[in-house]
Design an enzyme around this catalytic site. Structure first.
Site, PDB file in Angstrom:
ATOM      1  CE1 TYR A 115      -3.987   4.374   2.424  1.00 35.74           C
ATOM      2  CE2 TYR A 115      -5.794   3.680   1.040  1.00 35.74           C
ATOM      3  CZ  TYR A 115      -4.561   4.263   1.183  1.00 35.74           C
ATOM      4  OH  TYR A 115      -3.907   4.748   0.082  1.00 35.74           O
ATOM      5  CG  HIS A 138       1.109   1.941   0.640  1.00 37.29           C
ATOM      6  ND1 HIS A 138       0.057   1.776   1.503  1.00 37.29           N
ATOM      7  CD2 HIS A 138       0.968   3.184   0.134  1.00 37.29           C
ATOM      8  CE1 HIS A 138      -0.681   2.884   1.505  1.00 37.29           C
ATOM      9  NE2 HIS A 138      -0.138   3.750   0.683  1.00 37.29           N
ATOM     10  CG  ASP A 152      -6.502   2.677  -3.809  1.00 35.27           C
ATOM     11  OD1 ASP A 152      -5.714   2.014  -4.506  1.00 35.27           O
ATOM     12  OD2 ASP A 152      -6.133   3.370  -2.830  1.00 35.27           O
ATOM     13  CE  LYS A 198      -2.758   2.038  -2.596  1.00 35.29           C
ATOM     14  NZ  LYS A 198      -3.927   2.387  -1.768  1.00 35.29           N
TER      15      LYS A 198
END
Ligand SMILES: NC(=O)c1ccc[n+]([C@@H]2O[C@H](COP(=O)([O-])OP(=O)(O)OC[C@H]3O[C@@H](n4cnc5c(N)ncnc54)[C@H](OP(=O)(O)O)[C@@H]3O)[C@@H](O)[C@H]2O)c1
Length: 272
Positions: A47, A105, A42, A72
């Protein structure tokens, strides 16, 4: 690896979370996880590690079609043209032709959901994502997203662990055939130190963290714990060879309380 099926998608019930893993550490953890048997990773554009997730995937030697990769789109990029650009950018960083699952997200109240969901569905039609879904959607937003979508939504990724009751959202997902992916499934480490979870774990020869993950699996969730440590990658995988009994499940459900969230929502866009 155990799989979960929802609205036509088959997803490994255990994945590796990668928030906050960066640079070579991220690439090494992803590689190690895949070598140990993880088959679901994931990530997210937010990120700042998609490049390293792709590197870890290639270094592992595991075939691309054996691994389920989720990314996402950040709420700033939910206008259709932005969503398409963000998706293409994510794929370029990952060096993949498509992801297995593309999620919104967080919802963004300043952008019409119809536009966003329409664009998300087009990403699937275009072959950039095998499956699509949502994250951090409330019950009314789940209902609206399902109504608007022309392709099936396969998951809602939400914070879920023993300290947070998510039964209303879980029920809404079930009504529409979506799976629920539990993020922060060890409550950012808190489950590992909780006395009640540890006591239950002791009976099974497991840790509090493993009890938390097993609880969620028995509740029907997909779990995506994160760790930067090899020994915990193994610990977090060892959740499919023991079972909690109904009394233990009830005891764990009673740990939920107001204020049980570990993820700060204060930066999220507010709905009127
Ligand atoms: N969609 C969203 O909005 C959203 C929001 C948050 C998270 N996520 C996703 O969900 C993933 C997981 O959530 P998270 O990272 O917030 O939290 P988490 O997985 O619940 O907890 C991670 C923390 O717990 C520690 N830990 C890992 N395994 C453990 C164990 N068995 N016992 C005790 N402690 C343990 C880790 O430290 P060590 O590294 O030292 O092991 C790390 O500090 C994220 O990485 C991300 O991929 C999504």
């Amino acid at each position: 690896m155990h799989d979960m099926e929802a609205n036509g998608a088959r997803m490994p019930a255990l994945g590796l979370g990668t928030w906050d893993l960066r640079g070579s550490v991220c690439a090494k953890v992803v590689e190690a996880a895949l070598r140990l048997g993880y088959r679901h990773i994931d990530t997210a554009e937010m990120y700042d590690n998609e490049k390293e997730v792709g590197e870890g995937l290639r270094a592992s030697g595991v075939a691309r079609d054996e691994v389920f990769i989720t990314t996402k789109v950040w709420p700033d990029h939910l206008v259709p043209a932005d969503l398409e650009r963000a998706t293409r950018d994510s794929l370029a960083r990952l060096r993949l032709a498509c992801v297995d699952l593309l999620l919104i997200h967080w919802p963004n109240p300043r952008i019409p959901l119809a536009d966003t969901i329409g664009a998300l569905c087009r990403m699937k039609e275009a072959g950039f994502a095998r499956h699509i879904g949502i994250s951090n959607f409330t019950v009314p937003l789940i209902e609206e997203a399902v109504r608007l979508a022309t392709a099936p939504l396969v998951t809602n990724q939400i914070e879920w662990h023993p300290f947070l009751d998510q039964s209303r959202i879980v029920a809404a997902c079930r009504r529409h055939g979506l799976s629920v992916t539990a993020y922060s499934p060890i409550a950012r480490g808190r489950a590992g130190n909780d006395a009640a979870l540890r006591a239950i774990g002791k009976r099974h020869g497991r840790t509090g963290g493993q009890v938390s993950l097993r609880f969620l699996i028995q509740e029907g969730a997909i779990v995506i714990p994160r760790t930067a440590r090899r020994e915990r990658l193994m610990e977090n995988m060892a959740i499919f060879d023991f079972a909690l009994d109904p009394a233990e499940m009830d005891e764990i459900r009673k740990l939920s309380r107001r204020g049980g969230r570990v993820v700060d929502w204060s930066g999220a866009p507010e709905w009127d």
